[in-house]
Structures are given as structure tokens and as C-alpha cells.
Design an enzyme around this catalytic site. Structure first.
Site, PDB file in Angstrom:
ATOM      1  N   SER A 145       7.373  41.158  16.327  1.00 43.90           N
ATOM      2  CA  SER A 145       7.358  40.538  17.531  1.00 43.90           C
ATOM      3  C   SER A 145       6.269  39.790  17.702  1.00 43.90           C
ATOM      4  O   SER A 145       5.066  39.716  17.156  1.00 43.90           O
ATOM      5  CB  SER A 145       7.627  41.521  18.738  1.00 43.90           C
ATOM      6  OG  SER A 145       7.369  40.837  19.999  1.00 43.90           O
ATOM      7  N   TYR A 147       3.534  48.284  23.264  1.00 47.22           N
ATOM      8  CA  TYR A 147       4.482  47.517  22.447  1.00 47.22           C
ATOM      9  C   TYR A 147       3.776  46.725  21.423  1.00 47.22           C
ATOM     10  O   TYR A 147       4.195  46.594  20.411  1.00 47.22           O
ATOM     11  CB  TYR A 147       5.658  46.884  23.406  1.00 47.22           C
ATOM     12  CG  TYR A 147       6.618  45.962  22.537  1.00 47.22           C
ATOM     13  CD1 TYR A 147       7.484  46.843  21.880  1.00 47.22           C
ATOM     14  CD2 TYR A 147       6.460  44.596  22.224  1.00 47.22           C
ATOM     15  CE1 TYR A 147       8.479  45.945  21.303  1.00 47.22           C
ATOM     16  CE2 TYR A 147       7.480  44.000  21.966  1.00 47.22           C
ATOM     17  CZ  TYR A 147       8.656  44.721  21.351  1.00 47.22           C
ATOM     18  OH  TYR A 147       9.442  44.042  20.542  1.00 47.22           O
TER      19      TYR A 147
END
Length: 273
Positions: A135, A148
Site C-alpha cells: 500500500s 495499517y
């Protein structure tokens, strides 16, 4: 060719029941690849253009079973796409430790166990490609998404070392970091509750709304599928790829150019903090 071995390249992709994973699996299966997508529960393969195998990346016994199933059917696994992942949001102070560990189990330890179980198959064939879907959030610590960001950053850095260790076997590895895409990740991620009376109540609640808005306005997942195909067709893939809108990709570059405090100020302004 071994019994059952396909002349097509065989792709194993985790988290293929929805979102980016499903888009990639469908896309590749229509372009002369034999695709096996994984899901934690049994899925009806008649509803998609690829085959489903049951697998939970947090349970190594299911990983071993799924890899063995694909190998027995095809005699090889040419490409592993580590796509399965979970989102997690919340003030770090108020995020339960058990939820933090769950996020790392899926986003970090899960891909590592997938790689470990697929490598003997690839090494036997003297070739292979491993693509880790990470990501853009893994390149920076984002407010209320810090856990995250940490899971994806850990995978990016580990893979940098891993790919050097694998070169001697003819096995390639690369990381693909998407930005915001229009998927159902927001509905499936863990949200630390916006607690009444918490010192983070208003700011976290407002930031969460901004995050969800970004996902809803994200790009079509087929863009990721197209980029994955290009990488597969590349003779010598790069260490890192970034896929997303121009601003998201520029934000990664700016982090390496701007003074830390200036970059931090830019992020805080973006999230209205």
C-alpha cells in the site's frame, strides 16, 4: 510435462473473493493464465472465470493444503500474488492489542507463510514470480492508520531483503503499492470505536469520514489488474511499483525530498488535523 501440468502460467492469488484480488484474478484468467484464487470460505467457481481454493492466510495448515492442491492439479505454481489483507483504523493508544496482532497476522505473517510454502515448488521449477500487494500507506505513517501503515511497510522492507536472497534460485519478487481504489475494504476493516468522551473522539471521527470518502472515490480496481499483467510480462521487475492517482504517487516522492516536519505538516493539513 507432468500429468495435470498446464501449459499456461499458473497463478495463485490470495484474497480473490472481492475487491482488487477478484479483479486481478478475473483479468488474468481471461488472458491465458490458469488462475487459482483463494478465499477463507468455500466459493462457487461458476460465478467467476477462475478456480477457488479455500485458504486462510492466518492458518498455515490451510496454506499448505491449498498450495499442495494447486501443485497436484497443475504440477507448478508460476506466480504468487499476495493480495489478502485487512484494514485497521483508530487512535493507536485506543486500538486493542489483539486487533493489532490480527492485522499483522493477515498483512505481514500471512504473506510470509505463503511465500515459504510456495518457494519449494518454484525452486524445483527453477523460476517463479512473487508479487506482494502492499500500500502507498506503507510509505508513511498516516494518522489513525498507523498500524495499517506499519503492516504494509514491514512487508515492503522484508521483501527488499527477500528478493536478494531468492535471485540465486531464479525466483523474482516485487512489491506493488496501490493507493485508494473503489473496493469494499472500508466495510471489512477493523475500526476502533469512536468512543464518547475520548480525547480523540471528534478528530478521529472526522478523519475516519475523510478516509472512507477517499476509498469511495477511488479508482477502478481493473487499473491494478492491468498493472499486474504488465509486471508479469516484464523480464526484470523493479523492487517497488506504485499504482494510484498522481497526488498519491507524488506524496511518496515528496517524503524523500521534504524536511520531516514540513511533510508532517502537509499530511496534517490533508487530514484537517
Amino acid at each position: 510435462m507432468k500429468k495435470g501440468e498446464s501449459s499456461k502460467k499458473v497463478v495463485l492469488i490470495t484474497g480473490a473473493s472481492s475487491g482488487i484480488g477478484k479483479s486481478i484474478a478475473n483479468y488474468l484468467s481471461t488472458r491465458n493464465f490458469k488462475v487459482y484464487g483463494t478465499s477463507r470460505s468455500s466459493k462457487d467457481s461458476s460465478q467467476v472465470s477462475f478456480n477457488f481454493v479455500q485458504l486462510d492466510v492466518t492458518k498455515e495448515e490451510t496454506i499448505r493444503s491449498a498450495v499442495q492442491e494447486v501443485f497436484q492439479k497443475e504440477g507448478k505454481i508460476d506466480i504468487l500474488i499476495n493480495n489478502a489483507g485487512v484494514g485497521i483504523t483508530g487512535p493507536i493508544e485506543e486500538t486493542p492489542e489483539i486487533e493489532i496482532k490480527k492485522a499483522f497476522d493477515t498483512n505481514y505473517f500471512g504473506p510470509l507463510n505463503m511465500i515459504k510454502n510456495v518457494l519449494p515448488v518454484m525452486r524445483k521449477n527453477g523460476s517463479g514470480l512473487i508479487i506482494n500487494i502492499t500500500s502507498i500507506a506503507g510509505y508513511m505513517g498516516l494518522p489513525y492508520r498507523g498500524i495499517y501503515s506499519a503492516t504494509k511497510s514491514a512487508l515492503e522492507i522484508t521483501a527488499e531483503a527477500y528478493r536478494m536472497e531468492l535471485k540465486q534460485f531464479g525466483i523474482k519478487m516485487t512489491n506493488v503499492a496501490p493507493g485508494d481504489f473503489a473496493t469494499n475494504i472500508a466495510s471489512g476493516r477493523y475500526h476502533a470505536p469512536v468512543t464518547k468522551g475520548s480525547p480523540y473522539e471528534k478528530v478521529y471521527g472526522d478523519t475516519l469520514a475523510i478516509m472512507n470518502k477517499h476509498v469511495d472515490a477511488g479508482q477502478d480496481p481493473e487499473l491494478m489488474a492491468n498493472e499486474i499483467l504488465k509486471i508479469i510480462q516484464t523480464e526484470d521487475p523493479k523492487v517497488h511499483y506504485k499504482v494510484g492517482d498522481r497526488l498519491q504517487k507524488i506524496s511518496v516522492k515528496l517524503k524523500s525530498l521534504l524536511p520531516d516536519k514540513l511533510y508532517e505538516k502537509m499530511l496534517m493539513k490533508h487530514y484537517k488535523l
